[in-house]
Design a protein around this motif. Structure first.
Motif, PDB file in Angstrom:
ATOM      1  N   THR A  45       0.912  -1.243   0.076  1.00 60.80           N
ATOM      2  CA  THR A  45       0.081  -0.064   0.039  1.00 60.80           C
ATOM      3  C   THR A  45       0.962   1.177  -0.014  1.00 60.80           C
ATOM      4  O   THR A  45       1.548   1.394   1.036  1.00 60.80           O
TER       5      THR A  45
ATOM      6  N   SER B 115      -0.536   7.107  -0.543  1.00 59.34           N
ATOM      7  CA  SER B 115      -1.993   6.856  -1.049  1.00 59.34           C
ATOM      8  C   SER B 115      -2.942   8.126  -0.636  1.00 59.34           C
ATOM      9  O   SER B 115      -2.855   8.516   0.477  1.00 59.34           O
TER      10      SER B 115
ATOM     11  N   ASP C 219       0.582   5.981  -6.306  1.00 60.00           N
ATOM     12  CA  ASP C 219       0.046   5.196  -7.407  1.00 60.00           C
ATOM     13  C   ASP C 219      -0.299   6.437  -8.665  1.00 60.00           C
ATOM     14  O   ASP C 219      -0.472   7.524  -8.135  1.00 60.00           O
TER      15      ASP C 219
ATOM     16  N   ASP D 267      -3.015   8.950  -7.705  1.00 60.17           N
ATOM     17  CA  ASP D 267      -2.551   9.850  -6.445  1.00 60.17           C
ATOM     18  C   ASP D 267      -2.121  11.088  -7.203  1.00 60.17           C
ATOM     19  O   ASP D 267      -2.097  12.234  -6.367  1.00 60.17           O
TER      20      ASP D 267
END
Length: 341
Positions: free
Chosen positions: A16, A20, A262, A265
């Motif tokens: 993760t 994020s 990511d 984002d």
């Protein structure tokens, strides 16, 4: 049989990214952290350290029935010459909005102005004439030859025998920078050059391109707020569904990026400016299910900015393909919202 993919696939699945998007974070602090990390990981700050005077030169001018084409070059950093075409429509206006048009992994930006140099170009026309299309739609087109493409491919043949990006991209990584950062830098420096052309309205700049051109469009808009509309085609997709799952060119990769963010984002660095994600429903390297998932986060980020109406996902019926009418139709709609049309 040994599954040599298992280790990385498991790590991707269990990761993760630390930055994020989370609606509960302090938005301005989070955005600043994302921006700082993107600059550091791409090596954009290192590219900036090698800057130099632009030494711009007009190389040629061509008068066509419906437009004027100026070829110019400039130095974006020490040792880096950037060739550009400026296509000025003949519509009787003093100033025009600017459309930066970027070729992907084609034979070069000559395609953008309708020139065919190689046999492979035959199948790329007229759909690949990005700059001429922009002029037809009422924009000054700034076509930039991206690093490692076309005229800027490695000079030594043994360095480009596999593909044009691989050698340059790997050397850039060894120097602590990325090919992506070098392309972002070139785009920003090309925008600086627009002050030399009185017909260019530098308050009204958009950027678009397909595939590798779309990728550079997205990241350039993240880093240069002068770009008011960002419309990447066949390029926006979360990393797990695309570049962490399918084979891509080295020019897509940012070291350690997925530890922190990511792709969706990063839209916080474009918001609240206008963003159009254009995606092919049949694209096999930027899968539509990933694009749709990522765009949900984009929508949340724009909503947090009070600008939900400034982002949109446009799906085409094609695969990894530039759909001229759909792309320019969507861009023109956003330009009209901004009073450019």
């Amino acid at each position: 049989m040994i599954n040599s993919d298992f280790c990385h696939e498991t790590l991707v699945k269990n990761t993760t990214p630390l930055l994020s998007y989370n609606k509960d974070v302090n938005y301005s602090e989070w955005r600043e952290a994302v921006k700082e990390k993107l600059v550091a990981l791409t090596g954009l700050d290192l590219v900036a350290q090698n800057t130099c005077p632009p030494n711009m030169q007009i190389v040629s001018e061509e008068d066509r029935d419906d437009c004027r084409i100026i070829r110019f070059t400039f130095e974006s950093e020490i040792g880096a010459t950037v060739p550009c075409y400026l296509v000025i429509p003949k519509l009787g206006k003093k100033k025009y909005p600017v459309a930066i048009t970027l070729q992907g992994h084609s034979t070069g930006f000559h395609n953008s102005i309708g020139i065919k140099k190689y046999p492979a170009d035959e199948n790329y026309h007229p759909r690949g004439q990005f700059a001429l299309q922009a002029a037809k739609n009422g924009y000054i087109a700034l076509a930039i030859e991206q690093r490692s493409m076309g005229e800027r491919k490695p000079t030594r043949p043994d360095r480009s025998k596999n593909d044009n990006c691989r050698f340059d991209g790997h050397v850039a990584l060894m120097l602590g920078r990325t090919l992506l950062a070098e392309r972002i830098w070139d785009i920003s420096k090309a925008i600086d050059m627009l002050v030399n052309f009185k017909e260019a309205d530098t308050d009204k700049i958009l950027i678009t391109g397909n595939s590798g051109g779309g990728t550079a469009s997205f990241y350039a808009a993240c880093c240069d707020e002068r770009i008011k509309i960002c419309a990447p085609s066949c390029a926006f997709c979360p990393y797990p569904e695309s570049i962490l799952d399918l084979f891509h060119c080295v020019c897509n990769y940012i070291p350690s990026a997925y530890r922190y963010f990511d792709m969706q984002d990063l839209s916080c660095l474009i918001a609240p400016r206008n963003f159009i994600a254009i995606a092919g429903k049949e694209d096999d390297i930027f899968p539509i299910h990933g694009v749709r998932r990522g765009f949900e986060t984009v929508r949340e980020i724009y909503k947090a900015n009070g600008a939900e109406g400034n982002c949109r996902l446009v799906e085409t019926p094609k695969n990894h393909w530039w759909c001229e009418d759909i792309v320019w139709g969507a861009i023109n709609e956003e330009a009209a919202k901004l009073g450019w049309k």
